[in-house]
Design a protein around this motif. Sequence first.
Motif, PDB file in Angstrom:
ATOM      1  N   LEU A   1       0.851  -1.195   0.000  1.00 16.95           N
ATOM      2  CA  LEU A   1       0.000   0.000   0.000  1.00 16.95           C
ATOM      3  C   LEU A   1       0.880   1.236   0.000  1.00 16.95           C
ATOM      4  O   LEU A   1       1.834   1.320   0.770  1.00 16.95           O
ATOM      5  CB  LEU A   1      -0.884   0.015   1.242  1.00 16.95           C
ATOM      6  CG  LEU A   1      -1.874  -1.135   1.367  1.00 16.95           C
ATOM      7  CD1 LEU A   1      -2.614  -1.024   2.693  1.00 16.95           C
ATOM      8  CD2 LEU A   1      -2.856  -1.107   0.208  1.00 16.95           C
ATOM      9  N   HIS A   2       0.570   2.169  -0.872  1.00 14.92           N
ATOM     10  CA  HIS A   2       1.360   3.400  -0.935  1.00 14.92           C
ATOM     11  C   HIS A   2       0.441   4.613  -0.997  1.00 14.92           C
ATOM     12  O   HIS A   2      -0.621   4.547  -1.608  1.00 14.92           O
ATOM     13  CB  HIS A   2       2.247   3.409  -2.185  1.00 14.92           C
ATOM     14  CG  HIS A   2       3.217   2.280  -2.258  1.00 14.92           C
ATOM     15  ND1 HIS A   2       4.405   2.291  -1.579  1.00 14.92           N
ATOM     16  CD2 HIS A   2       3.170   1.095  -2.922  1.00 14.92           C
ATOM     17  CE1 HIS A   2       5.061   1.162  -1.833  1.00 14.92           C
ATOM     18  NE2 HIS A   2       4.328   0.417  -2.637  1.00 14.92           N
ATOM     19  N   TYR A   3       0.880   5.683  -0.374  1.00 13.73           N
ATOM     20  CA  TYR A   3       0.211   6.978  -0.523  1.00 13.73           C
ATOM     21  C   TYR A   3       1.164   7.853  -1.325  1.00 13.73           C
ATOM     22  O   TYR A   3       2.290   8.103  -0.883  1.00 13.73           O
ATOM     23  CB  TYR A   3      -0.053   7.608   0.846  1.00 13.73           C
ATOM     24  CG  TYR A   3      -1.131   6.883   1.630  1.00 13.73           C
ATOM     25  CD1 TYR A   3      -0.834   5.737   2.347  1.00 13.73           C
ATOM     26  CD2 TYR A   3      -2.442   7.351   1.619  1.00 13.73           C
ATOM     27  CE1 TYR A   3      -1.825   5.056   3.041  1.00 13.73           C
ATOM     28  CE2 TYR A   3      -3.448   6.674   2.317  1.00 13.73           C
ATOM     29  CZ  TYR A   3      -3.134   5.530   3.025  1.00 13.73           C
ATOM     30  OH  TYR A   3      -4.113   4.857   3.703  1.00 13.73           O
ATOM     31  N   ASN A   4       0.732   8.335  -2.491  1.00 12.30           N
ATOM     32  CA  ASN A   4       1.716   9.033  -3.326  1.00 12.30           C
ATOM     33  C   ASN A   4       2.131  10.393  -2.770  1.00 12.30           C
ATOM     34  O   ASN A   4       3.119  10.957  -3.196  1.00 12.30           O
ATOM     35  CB  ASN A   4       1.288   9.100  -4.804  1.00 12.30           C
ATOM     36  CG  ASN A   4       0.092   9.980  -5.061  1.00 12.30           C
ATOM     37  OD1 ASN A   4      -0.450  10.594  -4.138  1.00 12.30           O
ATOM     38  ND2 ASN A   4      -0.346  10.043  -6.307  1.00 12.30           N
ATOM     39  N   SER A   5       1.409  10.908  -1.799  1.00 14.28           N
ATOM     40  CA  SER A   5       1.875  12.167  -1.184  1.00 14.28           C
ATOM     41  C   SER A   5       3.247  11.975  -0.550  1.00 14.28           C
ATOM     42  O   SER A   5       4.001  12.927  -0.418  1.00 14.28           O
ATOM     43  CB  SER A   5       0.878  12.664  -0.132  1.00 14.28           C
ATOM     44  OG  SER A   5       0.826  11.764   0.944  1.00 14.28           O
ATOM     45  N   SER A   6       3.573  10.726  -0.184  1.00 13.84           N
ATOM     46  CA  SER A   6       4.830  10.547   0.536  1.00 13.84           C
ATOM     47  C   SER A   6       6.034  10.884  -0.345  1.00 13.84           C
ATOM     48  O   SER A   6       7.063  11.281   0.166  1.00 13.84           O
ATOM     49  CB  SER A   6       4.938   9.145   1.133  1.00 13.84           C
ATOM     50  OG  SER A   6       5.086   8.192   0.122  1.00 13.84           O
ATOM     51  N   TRP A   7       5.915  10.738  -1.655  1.00 10.53           N
ATOM     52  CA  TRP A   7       7.031  11.210  -2.497  1.00 10.53           C
ATOM     53  C   TRP A   7       6.704  12.495  -3.259  1.00 10.53           C
ATOM     54  O   TRP A   7       7.559  13.330  -3.442  1.00 10.53           O
ATOM     55  CB  TRP A   7       7.521  10.112  -3.459  1.00 10.53           C
ATOM     56  CG  TRP A   7       6.469   9.442  -4.291  1.00 10.53           C
ATOM     57  CD1 TRP A   7       5.924   9.893  -5.460  1.00 10.53           C
ATOM     58  CD2 TRP A   7       5.825   8.189  -4.029  1.00 10.53           C
ATOM     59  NE1 TRP A   7       4.984   9.007  -5.928  1.00 10.53           N
ATOM     60  CE2 TRP A   7       4.902   7.938  -5.083  1.00 10.53           C
ATOM     61  CE3 TRP A   7       5.935   7.243  -3.007  1.00 10.53           C
ATOM     62  CZ2 TRP A   7       4.103   6.808  -5.135  1.00 10.53           C
ATOM     63  CZ3 TRP A   7       5.141   6.103  -3.074  1.00 10.53           C
ATOM     64  CH2 TRP A   7       4.231   5.892  -4.123  1.00 10.53           C
ATOM     65  N   LEU A   8       5.424  12.670  -3.629  1.00  9.59           N
ATOM     66  CA  LEU A   8       5.106  13.872  -4.425  1.00  9.59           C
ATOM     67  C   LEU A   8       5.257  15.149  -3.609  1.00  9.59           C
ATOM     68  O   LEU A   8       5.667  16.185  -4.123  1.00  9.59           O
ATOM     69  CB  LEU A   8       3.700  13.768  -5.019  1.00  9.59           C
ATOM     70  CG  LEU A   8       3.514  12.681  -6.087  1.00  9.59           C
ATOM     71  CD1 LEU A   8       2.068  12.642  -6.563  1.00  9.59           C
ATOM     72  CD2 LEU A   8       4.450  12.893  -7.272  1.00  9.59           C
TER      73      LEU A   8
END
Lengths: 418, 418
Positions: free
Chosen positions: B135-142
């Motif tokens: 599971l990934h939340y793309n805010s973590s890199w964006l």
Amino acid sequence: MMNYIEVLTDKQLEALEKQFEELASGVQEILPVGEFKAKLAKSIALGKPLKVKLGLDPSAPDVHLGHTVVLNKLQRFQAYGHRIQLIIGDFTGKIGDPTGKSEVRKQLTDEEVKRNAETYFKQFGKVLNMDAVELHYNSSWLSELNFEDIVRLAGKITVARMLERDDFEKRLAVGKPVSLHEFFYPLMQGYDSVVLESDIELGGTDQHFNVLMGRHLQEHYGKEKQVVITMPLLEGLDGVEKMSKSKANYIGIDDTPADMYGKTMSIPDELMVKYFKLLTNLPVEKINDIELSLNDGRLHPRDAKMLLGRILVAMYHDHSAAEQAESTFKSVFQKGILPEIIPSVSWEGSLQIGILDLLVELKLQTSKSEARKMIKNGGIRLNGEKVADDNLLVTIEDGMVVQVGKRKFVELKVNQIK
Amino acid sequence: MMNYIEVLTDKQLEALEKQFEELASGVQEILPVGEFKAKLAKSIALGKPLKVKLGLDPSAPDVHLGHTVVLNKLQRFQAYGHRIQLIIGDFTGKIGDPTGKSEVRKQLTDEEVKRNAETYFKQFGKVLNMDAVELHYNSSWLSELNFEDIVRLAGKITVARMLERDDFEKRLAVGKPVSLHEFFYPLMQGYDSVVLESDIELGGTDQHFNVLMGRHLQEHYGKEKQVVITMPLLEGLDGVEKMSKSKANYIGIDDTPADMYGKTMSIPDELMVKYFKLLTNLPVEKINDIELSLNDGRLHPRDAKMLLGRILVAMYHDHSAAEQAESTFKSVFQKGILPEIIPSVSWEGSLQIGILDLLVELKLQTSKSEARKMIKNGGIRLNGEKVADDNLLVTIEDGMVVQVGKRKFVELKVNQIK
């Protein structure tokens, strides 16, 4: 914005009209004129200077007179007490061209940006009072923006609007690639105006779209909108093409007094009034007077051009250099003799050298092929004698005078020990 | 990429063909097929799972069977040991629509994103083994990208390419605004693939452009390019329009067993095989067999549909619910009597109530006007008797059965103390 024009005294109204006339002189467009007057009125009523912005590309610090068109306009704003905001666009300079395709947008180091900025400031100091100028590097706010800020910024503008920009439209129409990141440059420049709350932004006509972007973004960020002033592009010495380094039709502001004066004398008569308007800070009525006098024959074009030459040399060097340049010019061109002062160069090279190598070595020509052309055209003289043979082996002598064209002279000093 | 197909043993080649057949079944397109096979071969040769990505919009967590088309494909990948990457696109969700014009893209709080994501996961758990899912939340890199990173990202794509996206092209053509920030959404989705080094990205056909963007960006960031697999859009119960909440032609994965089974029985015969392919995890040969049997008349469409209904209820509830739903369906529709099990509702309202209010109160109808229409169409029964008068004042009794249409029943339990 309140209409301050209505609260001005008669004296203030008179001051407003004078300022307006001076500041509007020679411009290409003021958008919108009504708001410009209103801003001037507000400034007069409240005794508060306007913030007048100019953005600078940090990659091309060599300034010629084409660039000084906006500087001279800024100088007039400064003379009326307004505040100049110079923005070094270092943020984009440090990114360069991410596609690696553009030669123009090469990536600059911090060191290079700083050096280029200093070169600008040194040159600008010849026109502006740099002590009264605000200096900004836009990386200081642009590098702070995160992706969310940028999405919000991009949300202020439509794609259709962006595609209206002339060069984008043309390139897309012929299938030339426009990289998406290029859409950011106008946004960044516009955002600078949001941050600095600029009242006015100046630019060349080629900046029309970008400076309007500042106005658009200020509105969307709830700020008072800047007025946009664009200045015409200056034709170069040939009277046809835009003044530019690559066209070799320019007067550099670091040119020697003799070169600057001589080049000024070579401009077509039709350009003269435009040069007075855009390059000097003569009062408008004085320029109008020159124009009238030229038209009714009271003033000889040569004399007007000599005045222009003196003014320009005085601006970028000083008055005595201007007098000197004029008298040198007169003695060479009006009497047909060598100028009184010839720059001397200490020669440390071989004492036997081909004419082409000599000209390149002395930086009188940029390449051997240029030098060869110049010889063919009869433009090279040694001690006053025309050189006909481009294979000529020259024996260097102390005091030898090398002449290129009508205005470039060098006297060689030979190091005797060698 | 090395060609691993050549190093596979015969047994491995057989496994490759089987996997390929299963995974390619029912898809709209695989871009490019050759690379897909090569990736599968590499995975088999090295014993390394492929990373299979699906991006999720965090604003619409209500899942219906239209959404499970991609989930079922993911489930098949998972069954072959591949690794599923679910990406919650929370970054854009938290930004919302910066122009404030889109109803769909309203700004979500952290809390809402988290709640919606959990709703997704709970529902996805009915198809996927969520323990084996990344599971990934793309805010973590964006959210870590700065302006410079973003300019570099945007530099990887041309404006012309972006304008090729169907909906952009169409909107621009008719003069509808496309806000510049919308160009970022495909870039963000594509950048997710760069960060996660996905091997494969799945999406509906409407995601064609966006998932290709991941492939394009990976290449420009020097990564191995992902293969793009798009799944067809699923027509809803009407057999015509795409299954969607707003069209009310959907089967929700939280629908009751009776609803799910009954709705399945109502799909047009022509859709049945597609539903088997896209919504179940029956082996390909089994589905092919069903298709053949339907074509040559060995299998009655009703029986095939009942099988489909049982499979779906078993997937989203369990086997006994599936049996129950089938026998209920049979008793109601095949024998014309009330179903054996009717859900009971504890009634705590007034014992004298208008029929319209009653239907709304029981959530059997969404509004009084809907209820009125249903009565007019003869679709409402009380204890088996058709209601004709929409002004009917109902006296509530314990055990009273309220029926809407053919499949919805409720038995009222009256709180005796009241």
